[in-house]
Design an enzyme around this catalytic site. Structure first.
Site, PDB file in Angstrom:
ATOM      1  N   SER A   1       0.656  -1.202   0.087  1.00 15.54           N
ATOM      2  CA  SER A   1      -0.106   0.039  -0.148  1.00 15.54           C
ATOM      3  C   SER A   1       1.001   1.193   0.390  1.00 15.54           C
ATOM      4  O   SER A   1       2.165   1.421   0.175  1.00 15.54           O
ATOM      5  CB  SER A   1      -1.079  -0.104   1.331  1.00 15.54           C
ATOM      6  OG  SER A   1      -1.476  -1.325   1.141  1.00 15.54           O
ATOM      7  N   GLN A   2       0.454   2.106   0.277  1.00 13.54           N
ATOM      8  CA  GLN A   2       0.972   3.995  -0.250  1.00 13.54           C
ATOM      9  C   GLN A   2       0.708   3.937   1.257  1.00 13.54           C
ATOM     10  O   GLN A   2       0.682   3.504   2.487  1.00 13.54           O
ATOM     11  CB  GLN A   2       0.894   4.634  -1.062  1.00 13.54           C
ATOM     12  CG  GLN A   2      -0.911   5.489   0.032  1.00 13.54           C
ATOM     13  CD  GLN A   2      -2.372   5.354  -1.547  1.00 13.54           C
ATOM     14  OE1 GLN A   2      -3.470   4.802  -1.763  1.00 13.54           O
ATOM     15  NE2 GLN A   2      -2.156   6.950  -1.227  1.00 13.54           N
TER      16      GLN A   2
END
Ligand code: SAH
Length: 221
Positions: A69-70
């Site tokens: 994920s970011q």
């Protein structure tokens, strides 16, 4: 070739920029979360070709069609778990081990389940080399949780499910928090469940997009 320690400094600086550009402006405030985001070497958790962009505001491939994920989402989900340092945590979807490494700074023990055995083996090696010794990984179907070590003070699911697996709610301790992306394949809502006096309350933290949680109580393979 850049000298190794100089490279290290560059990555440390990139993490500071990540904090200032993507985490602080979007409301990440918990000091322990910030410290963990500044110290975990995120660039080691992606394929080498992606290291240049790893501290930017986007999810990245970690192999096998899976993604990390970011940074904001990792920090946000972690902050929402409201950890104090003494918790026992269950993570579903070990992936690269980045989220587990962040959690390892903020809690006592992390139990993490990964369904893809090659990924679990590679991640185990990496976490060992970085001395993340309070993370235990199991290969299996995380939609069943990991009952042997439960109940857990916090449960974090980093893959998207069509619904919330009952086993995870059952394995949540009194006062425990569960965060899970729920919804159809291409867009989900991040749901936070809190268990208090045996009762469960639900809060919607907003839209998100994760890869599929595949298993008995998730999506079919
Ligand atoms: N938390 C990870 C990102 C995970 S990506 C990180 O920080 O890198 C989602 C992961 O969930 C993938 O590795 C995928 O293989 C795994 N996964 C999917 N379904 C699963 C299941 N039922 N049980 C355990 N892991 C699962």
């Amino acid at each position: 070739m850049l000298h190794k320690s100089r490279k290290k400094d560059l990555y440390a600086r990139a993490r500071k920029t990540m904090l200032e550009s993507h985490l602080l402006p979007r409301g990440i405030r918990q000091k322990e979360v910030i410290d963990a985001m500044l110290s975990v070497p995120r660039h080691l958790f992606v394929e080498e070709g992606f290291r240049q962009q790893v501290y930017g505001d986007s999810p990245l491939p970690i192999g096998g069609g899976q993604t990390i994920s970011q940074p904001f989402i990792v920090a946000y989900m972690t902050e929402q778990l409201a950890l104090t340092g003494s918790e026992k945590i269950l993570e579903i979807g070990t992936g690269s081990g980045y989220q587990a490494a962040i959690l390892s700074h903020l809690a006592t023990r992390i139990f993490s389940v990964e369904r893809v055995s090659e990924l679990a083996a590679k991640t185990r090696k990496l976490l060992d080399s970085l001395h993340y010794t309070n993370v235990v990984i199991k290969i299996g179907d995380g939609t069943q949780g990991w009952p042997e070590h439960g109940p857990y003070d916090a449960i974090i699911v980093t893959a998207a499910s069509p619904h919330i697996p009952d086993a995870l709610i059952d394995q949540l301790a009194e006062g425990g928090r569960l965060i899970i992306p729920v919804g159809p394949q291409h867009s989900q809502e991040l749901i936070k469940i809190t268990k208090q006096r045996g009762r469960v309350t639900q809060e919607n933290l907003g839209g998100c997009r994760f890869v599929k949680l595949i298993g008995k109580n998730g999506w079919h393979a």
